[in-house]
Design a protein around this motif. Sequence first.
Motif, short mmCIF file in Angstrom:
data_model
loop_
_atom_site.label_atom_id
_atom_site.label_comp_id
_atom_site.label_asym_id
_atom_site.label_seq_id
_atom_site.Cartn_x
_atom_site.Cartn_y
_atom_site.Cartn_z
N ALA A 54 0.83 -1.20 0.00
CA ALA A 54 0.00 0.00 0.00
C ALA A 54 0.86 1.25 0.00
O ALA A 54 0.53 2.25 -0.65
CB ALA A 54 -0.92 -0.01 1.21
N TYR A 55 1.98 1.22 0.72
CA TYR A 55 2.87 2.38 0.76
C TYR A 55 3.44 2.68 -0.62
O TYR A 55 3.43 3.83 -1.08
CB TYR A 55 4.01 2.14 1.75
N PHE A 56 3.91 1.65 -1.32
CA PHE A 56 4.48 1.87 -2.65
C PHE A 56 3.40 2.24 -3.66
O PHE A 56 3.67 2.95 -4.62
CB PHE A 56 5.26 0.64 -3.11
N ASP A 57 2.18 1.75 -3.44
CA ASP A 57 1.08 2.17 -4.31
C ASP A 57 0.81 3.66 -4.16
O ASP A 57 0.45 4.34 -5.13
CB ASP A 57 -0.19 1.37 -3.99
N CYS A 58 0.97 4.16 -2.94
CA CYS A 58 0.78 5.60 -2.71
C CYS A 58 1.92 6.40 -3.31
O CYS A 58 1.72 7.52 -3.80
CB CYS A 58 0.65 5.88 -1.22
N GLU A 59 3.11 5.83 -3.27
CA GLU A 59 4.26 6.51 -3.87
C GLU A 59 4.10 6.57 -5.39
O GLU A 59 4.53 7.53 -6.04
CB GLU A 59 5.55 5.78 -3.51
N ASN A 60 3.52 5.52 -5.96
CA ASN A 60 3.26 5.48 -7.40
C ASN A 60 1.77 5.20 -7.58
O ASN A 60 1.37 4.08 -7.90
CB ASN A 60 4.09 4.38 -8.07
N PRO A 61 0.93 6.19 -7.32
CA PRO A 61 -0.52 5.94 -7.24
C PRO A 61 -1.12 5.48 -8.56
O PRO A 61 -0.83 6.01 -9.62
CB PRO A 61 -1.08 7.31 -6.84
N THR A 62 -1.95 4.45 -8.45
CA THR A 62 -2.78 3.99 -9.55
C THR A 62 -4.20 3.84 -9.01
O THR A 62 -4.39 3.41 -7.87
CB THR A 62 -2.30 2.63 -10.07
N PRO A 63 -5.20 4.22 -9.79
CA PRO A 63 -6.57 4.16 -9.28
C PRO A 63 -7.01 2.73 -9.01
O PRO A 63 -6.75 1.82 -9.80
CB PRO A 63 -7.38 4.80 -10.41
N LEU A 64 -7.67 2.54 -7.88
CA LEU A 64 -8.20 1.23 -7.54
C LEU A 64 -9.52 1.00 -8.26
O LEU A 64 -10.23 1.94 -8.60
CB LEU A 64 -8.42 1.12 -6.03
N PRO A 65 -9.88 -0.26 -8.49
CA PRO A 65 -11.19 -0.55 -9.08
C PRO A 65 -12.31 -0.07 -8.14
O PRO A 65 -12.09 0.12 -6.94
CB PRO A 65 -11.19 -2.08 -9.21
N GLN A 66 -13.48 0.10 -8.70
CA GLN A 66 -14.65 0.52 -7.93
C GLN A 66 -15.67 -0.62 -7.89
O GLN A 66 -15.94 -1.25 -8.90
CB GLN A 66 -15.28 1.76 -8.55
N MET A 67 -16.23 -0.86 -6.69
CA MET A 67 -17.24 -1.91 -6.54
C MET A 67 -18.36 -1.42 -5.65
O MET A 67 -18.11 -0.79 -4.63
CB MET A 67 -16.63 -3.18 -5.94
N LYS A 68 -19.59 -1.71 -6.04
CA LYS A 68 -20.76 -1.34 -5.25
C LYS A 68 -21.53 -2.59 -4.87
O LYS A 68 -21.75 -3.48 -5.70
CB LYS A 68 -21.67 -0.40 -6.05
N LEU A 69 -21.93 -2.68 -3.59
CA LEU A 69 -22.79 -3.77 -3.14
C LEU A 69 -24.22 -3.42 -3.53
O LEU A 69 -24.84 -2.55 -2.92
CB LEU A 69 -22.67 -3.97 -1.63
#
Length: 245
Positions: A73-88
């Motif tokens: 998660a830390y490296f994802d923040c350093e190199n941010p990429t958008p996360l998928p979106q999911m709705k219940l």
Amino acid sequence: MDIDNAASEGPVTGNGVIDIEQSFLQQFSCMGTTDREELIQQLQKLLGSQLNYSTAAFFLDMNNWNLQAAVCAYFDCENPTPLPQMKLVADPFANENESLEPNTRFKKSWHISNSGNERWPVNCFAQCSDGYNLGGGRVPVPCLNPGEGFHLTVEMVGPPVPGIYQSKWRLCTSKGSYFGDPMWVIVTVVEEGAVALTNQLSHFNELGASLSANNSYNPFSPNQIHIGNNQDVAPPDGQRDSSMI
């Protein structure tokens, strides 16, 4: 960020990005503590002096105190990429398993959808992120297109000891990042035979239910005489009520 791939390809340099070596990942094998203070110190040691105490605690708490997930998660923040979106969309059987006997197998389903604008990446899966996993393992999910829905089903089993159990499930990317709405399972495990007894009592209650309030027929009314075969005739002229004249 895919740490395994980055490590196998050699060190990453430039633009202030931290070099990642194979020995960096090997350190996880000797870290088996569940003490939170110790996990914070280990995360700081792995990522270096640029990570202070509060930031380390934040990343660990965000990832349910999983050290490897916190690093990703830390490296994802350093190199941010958008996360998928999911709705219940719906929890169609939220109360179907509220009472179970010990070791009873059952299935739990949720209706979910891709609420984002991008197709879900490959190798996403659902897993228990908190509470009791109720015997359920990782369940792969398809690469849904935007607006597309899917019924996620997990096979589970009730615990052997009576009690109330909660299980929280999340979707996860192949890199270990949770995304989308949480999904819950709450079951009550009762003693063997209790479910059958409850069903019998419920059946007895149905047999003893009172007549509908809309049924106003009175067989003893002086204005109506019931003679059988569902025929009602008026009483003789001498027995008519004055209100009928």
